[in-house]
Design a protein around this motif. Structure first.
Motif, PDB file in Angstrom:
ATOM      1  N   LYS A  64     -16.931  63.757  44.171  1.00 53.57           N
ATOM      2  CA  LYS A  64     -15.624  62.925  43.289  1.00 53.57           C
ATOM      3  C   LYS A  64     -15.366  63.681  42.036  1.00 53.57           C
ATOM      4  CE  LYS A  64     -16.832  59.066  45.887  1.00 53.57           C
ATOM      5  NZ  LYS A  64     -18.548  59.544  46.974  1.00 53.57           N
ATOM      6  N   PHE A  78     -10.634  60.260  42.074  1.00 48.14           N
ATOM      7  CA  PHE A  78     -10.306  60.857  43.436  1.00 48.14           C
ATOM      8  C   PHE A  78     -11.754  61.608  44.493  1.00 48.14           C
ATOM      9  CE2 PHE A  78      -7.308  61.612  39.688  1.00 48.14           C
ATOM     10  CZ  PHE A  78      -5.537  61.361  40.625  1.00 48.14           C
ATOM     11  N   ASN A  79     -11.392  61.620  45.364  1.00 49.34           N
ATOM     12  CA  ASN A  79     -12.795  62.418  46.655  1.00 49.34           C
ATOM     13  C   ASN A  79     -12.933  63.553  46.309  1.00 49.34           C
ATOM     14  OD1 ASN A  79     -13.637  59.482  48.231  1.00 49.34           O
ATOM     15  ND2 ASN A  79     -11.025  59.312  48.819  1.00 49.34           N
ATOM     16  N   ASN A  80     -13.624  64.191  47.455  1.00 37.33           N
ATOM     17  CA  ASN A  80     -13.551  65.280  46.815  1.00 37.33           C
ATOM     18  C   ASN A  80     -12.860  66.280  47.581  1.00 37.33           C
ATOM     19  OD1 ASN A  80     -14.242  65.033  49.505  1.00 37.33           O
ATOM     20  ND2 ASN A  80     -16.427  65.923  49.319  1.00 37.33           N
ATOM     21  N   SER A  83      -8.259  63.549  47.747  1.00 40.33           N
ATOM     22  CA  SER A  83      -7.050  61.998  47.791  1.00 40.33           C
ATOM     23  C   SER A  83      -7.899  60.694  47.142  1.00 40.33           C
ATOM     24  CB  SER A  83      -7.743  61.644  49.396  1.00 40.33           C
ATOM     25  OG  SER A  83      -9.221  61.502  48.769  1.00 40.33           O
ATOM     26  N   LEU A  85      -8.738  57.410  44.802  1.00 41.39           N
ATOM     27  CA  LEU A  85      -9.785  56.644  45.363  1.00 41.39           C
ATOM     28  C   LEU A  85      -9.606  55.067  44.769  1.00 41.39           C
ATOM     29  CD1 LEU A  85     -12.682  55.777  46.868  1.00 41.39           C
ATOM     30  CD2 LEU A  85     -14.036  56.957  45.262  1.00 41.39           C
ATOM     31  N   ARG A  86      -9.849  55.749  43.106  1.00 42.78           N
ATOM     32  CA  ARG A  86      -9.673  53.993  42.486  1.00 42.78           C
ATOM     33  C   ARG A  86      -8.510  55.194  40.988  1.00 42.78           C
ATOM     34  NH1 ARG A  86     -14.809  53.651  44.412  1.00 42.78           N
ATOM     35  NH2 ARG A  86     -13.943  51.763  45.365  1.00 42.78           N
ATOM     36  N   GLU A 106     -23.476  59.930  40.852  1.00 42.70           N
ATOM     37  CA  GLU A 106     -23.049  58.486  41.463  1.00 42.70           C
ATOM     38  C   GLU A 106     -22.314  57.918  39.633  1.00 42.70           C
ATOM     39  OE1 GLU A 106     -20.839  58.982  44.418  1.00 42.70           O
ATOM     40  OE2 GLU A 106     -21.337  61.099  44.000  1.00 42.70           O
ATOM     41  N   THR A 122     -18.507  55.305  42.573  1.00 41.01           N
ATOM     42  CA  THR A 122     -18.331  54.991  43.855  1.00 41.01           C
ATOM     43  C   THR A 122     -17.918  53.338  44.631  1.00 41.01           C
ATOM     44  OG1 THR A 122     -20.156  56.368  44.755  1.00 41.01           O
ATOM     45  CG2 THR A 122     -19.984  54.700  46.349  1.00 41.01           C
ATOM     46  N   THR A 123     -18.465  52.651  43.586  1.00 37.96           N
ATOM     47  CA  THR A 123     -17.925  51.104  43.665  1.00 37.96           C
ATOM     48  C   THR A 123     -17.025  51.269  42.925  1.00 37.96           C
ATOM     49  OG1 THR A 123     -19.582  50.806  42.436  1.00 37.96           O
ATOM     50  CG2 THR A 123     -20.411  50.774  44.815  1.00 37.96           C
TER      51      THR A 123
END
Length: 301
Positions: A64, A78-80, A83, A85-86, A106, A122-123
């Motif tokens: 990430k 962003f994701n790996n 995309s 994520l938040r 994380e 992550t959260t």
């Protein structure tokens, strides 16, 4: 027959050398966005001397990417695969939050002199807020410890919990951040670098690396390789001190715009600009890339 043997030997040596220095693949765009204030965009403030835009980012163990955008006042995650994520919105009223970010596993920490925030990326959860710690240089991989270097004549390291409880103070650089000693030699410098052993963290792993000059940034990845960074150059060494390859980040591209007769001074237009290198936990090399219309995070594998 002898001539054939010599030719084959030369070919083998050439291929071996080529493999060492062509071991990097890339760069590839991981995150790409435009300038703006909407989701997935990045903030920019044009200044007379240096523009303000996201220059601090980190990469987690899962790949990430966490980007500190102090213009839009959010942490972009962003994701790996690039995309979205938040976004983590600022939990304080202070301007220019977050100026920078440190990432490990994380965990992400945003530190100022007067407050520090620790997040689970992550959260998106705010793990803890601490007051008056003096900033943050490093966060442990379980988010339980934040490292701060303070002092003037002598650097003192302080380790806090995410809520600001002082865990320990030391004048010695913490082993988990890597301890480096240098020795001048006829060929350059020999560096002795110590980290906790990856397979047995209760023991010390010592690396010995020979380099042609002075270097200041040494980062171990999770594979156990040592990445040596100087400017736009990254040298990678294995645990035995063997050099695996050299990567050089591209140079910036700028164009000089001459005055148009109105008495204005010549100025530079940025075509492409690259940032400082970030070593991911898996050993990949990342940096940011800026053009007049886009902002991106690129990587070499």
């Amino acid at each position: 027959m002898k001539r054939i043997k010599i030719s084959l030997l030369v070919l083998f040596l050439l291929l071996s050398t080529s493999n060492v220095y062509s071991a990097w693949e890339g760069p590839v765009d991981v995150v790409v966005g435009t300038w703006g204030t909407n989701t997935g965009q990045f903030g920019i403030s044009y200044q007379d001397t240096a523009d303000l835009f996201p220059q601090s980012f980190g990469v987690s163990n899962s790949g990430k990417i966490v980007i500190a955008d102090s213009i839009n006042e959010v942490l972009h995650i962003f994701n790996n695969d690039g995309s979205f994520l938040r976004d983590i919105r600022k939990p304080v009223t202070r301007k220019r939050w977050p100026y920078d970010v440190d990432v490990n596993n994380e965990c992400a920490v945003v530190g100022y002199v007067d407050f520090t925030h620790t997040f689970n990326i992550t959260t998106g959860e705010l793990i803890g807020k601490a007051n008056n710690m003096g900033g943050a240089k490093y966060v442990s991989d379980d988010c339980s410890k934040i490292y701060v270097d303070v002092g003037t004549t002598q650097v003192t390291w302080k380790v806090y919990s995410p809520t600001g409880v002082l865990i320990r103070t030391t004048t010695d650089r913490p082993l988990e951040l890597g301890k480096v000693k240098e020795k001048k030699t006829a060929a350059g410098y020999t560096y002795t670098i110590q980290y906790p052993d990856i397979t047995n963290p209760n023991t010390v792993k010592t690396y010995t690396i020979n380099l042609p000059g002075l270097y200041r940034r040494f980062i171990r990845d999770n594979i156990g390789n040592i990445n040596v960074i100087a400017g736009k150059e990254v040298r990678k060494f294995d645990s035995e001190g063997n050099e695996l390859g050299i990567l050089t980040i591209p140079e910036d591209e700028r164009r000089v715009i001459r005055p148009g007769g109105g008495g204005f001074e010549a100025r530079e237009q940025i075509i492409v600009q690259y940032g400082e290198t970030v070593i991911a936990p898996n050993g990949d090399v990342y940096t940011w890339k800026r053009t007049p219309t886009t902002y991106s995070i690129i990587k070499w594998t």
